[in-house]
Design an enzyme around this catalytic site. Structure first.
Site, PDB file in Angstrom:
ATOM      1  CD  GLU A   1       0.783  -1.255  -1.102  1.00 55.35           C
ATOM      2  OE1 GLU A   1       1.460  -2.212  -0.771  1.00 55.35           O
ATOM      3  OE2 GLU A   1       1.136  -0.073  -1.897  1.00 55.35           O
TER       4      GLU A   1
ATOM      5  CB  THR B   1       4.044  -3.540   2.191  1.00 55.80           C
ATOM      6  OG1 THR B   1       4.696  -4.836   2.893  1.00 55.80           O
ATOM      7  CG2 THR B   1       2.355  -3.737   2.348  1.00 55.80           C
TER       8      THR B   1
ATOM      9  CG  HIS C   1       0.296  -2.363  -4.813  1.00 57.40           C
ATOM     10  ND1 HIS C   1       0.824  -1.462  -5.784  1.00 57.40           N
ATOM     11  CD2 HIS C   1      -0.925  -1.979  -4.792  1.00 57.40           C
ATOM     12  CE1 HIS C   1       0.146  -0.739  -6.181  1.00 57.40           C
ATOM     13  NE2 HIS C   1      -1.215  -0.660  -5.883  1.00 57.40           N
TER      14      HIS C   1
ATOM     15  CG  HIS D   1       2.562  -1.854  -8.632  1.00 63.49           C
ATOM     16  ND1 HIS D   1       3.233  -1.253  -7.506  1.00 63.49           N
ATOM     17  CD2 HIS D   1       2.242  -0.744  -9.738  1.00 63.49           C
ATOM     18  CE1 HIS D   1       3.279   0.120  -8.115  1.00 63.49           C
ATOM     19  NE2 HIS D   1       2.883   0.517  -9.055  1.00 63.49           N
TER      20      HIS D   1
ATOM     21  CG  ASP E   1       4.293  -4.608  -6.177  1.00 66.09           C
ATOM     22  OD1 ASP E   1       5.035  -3.821  -7.408  1.00 66.09           O
ATOM     23  OD2 ASP E   1       3.460  -3.811  -5.560  1.00 66.09           O
TER      24      ASP E   1
END
Length: 268
Positions: free
Chosen positions: A136, A73, A71, A174, A184
């Protein structure tokens, strides 16, 4: 006086952050202890009006992750992300956070079910959180990822894939597992560089111009074969292009996209 008030505010904010982390740590320890206790017991159940027997076997271990979801953030800083994951009300978490300077912070044990993926699927897996590790990257989605950050990600992925025997095709973004809902880690993420390090999949670029597609080549089947949910085909195409042809992102497949799909099938 003005500067004194500002200093006081900054001190209070710092104290609040530390308190949030202390509460989160205390709750983490409490919940993992409770989880461990629950694993020690097998409660007798009633099935079809009959009570089940309980005989404990000594042959077991913990289930392990088989998927890694990357991902970005979309927050201002790593500090803000740490706080978001520490607060109970946010109901979100991830196993690792990697900052722009390459700092890696682990926030959950790998074997715990993080709350990072939400609704989505990859192949036949429809409960991503239960099967995955979430990573992340501190990035707002509109800026390039730093060398230090990607370098740390490569080292972390190498460790995790070796430890849990996670296949390359199960390192995803993601956007891959949630087409139409997430984008993302953005079109700027260097998927090819990752694949060059043996992590994730990429197509054979040298054969792109010369490959000849079979007359009956089914692009929808190819997307499914890679892992995409094609219930909404246009969204699946968009997520696919975001990752493998980020310079021409759209909801329609070009001839180049079809060739990329065909070449990717040979990599899995």
């Amino acid at each position: 006086m003005k500067y004194l008030r500002l200093l006081l505010i900054l001190v209070l904010l710092g104290s609040c952050s530390k308190n949030s982390y202390q509460i989160s740590k205390k709750t983490y320890n409490k919940e993992t202890k409770k989880l461990g206790k629950s694993l020690r017991e097998i409660k007798q159940d009633t099935i079809n009006n009959r009570i089940t027997n309980v005989i404990k076997s000594q042959n077991f271990n913990l289930r392990k992750p088989n998927l890694i979801v990357i991902h970005h953030t979309a927050q201002d800083s790593c500090k803000q992300t740490y706080k978001t994951f520490a607060l109970k009300r946010t109901q979100v978490s991830s196993h690792y956070v990697i900052c722009n300077d390459g700092t890696i912070t682990q926030m959950l044990n790998d074997l715990l079910r993080g709350w990072h993926a939400g609704g989505g699927s990859w192949g036949k897996n429809t409960d991503i959180n239960s099967a995955s590790i979430g990573i992340e990257l501190d990035n707002d989605g509109s800026e390039p990822f730093s060398y230090a950050q990607i370098n740390s990600l490569v080292f972390l992925l190498q460790k995790l894939t070796e430890k849990y025997k996670i296949p390359s095709q199960n390192i995803v973004g993601h956007a891959d597992i949630a087409p139409g809902r997430k984008t993302d880690p953005s079109a700027l993420f260097p998927w090819k560089a990752l694949a060059d390090s043996g992590l994730g999949i990429w197509y054979d670029e040298e054969n792109l111009d010369t490959v000849v597609l079979p007359l009956n080549f089914n692009t929808t089947f190819a997307l499914k074969y890679i892992g995409y949910n094609t219930t909404n085909l246009k969204n699946a195409i968009y997520s696919f292009k975001l990752r493998f042809n980020s310079e021409e992102v759209s909801h329609e497949l070009t001839e180049k996209d079809k060739k990329i799909l065909f070449l990717l099938m040979n990599e899995i």
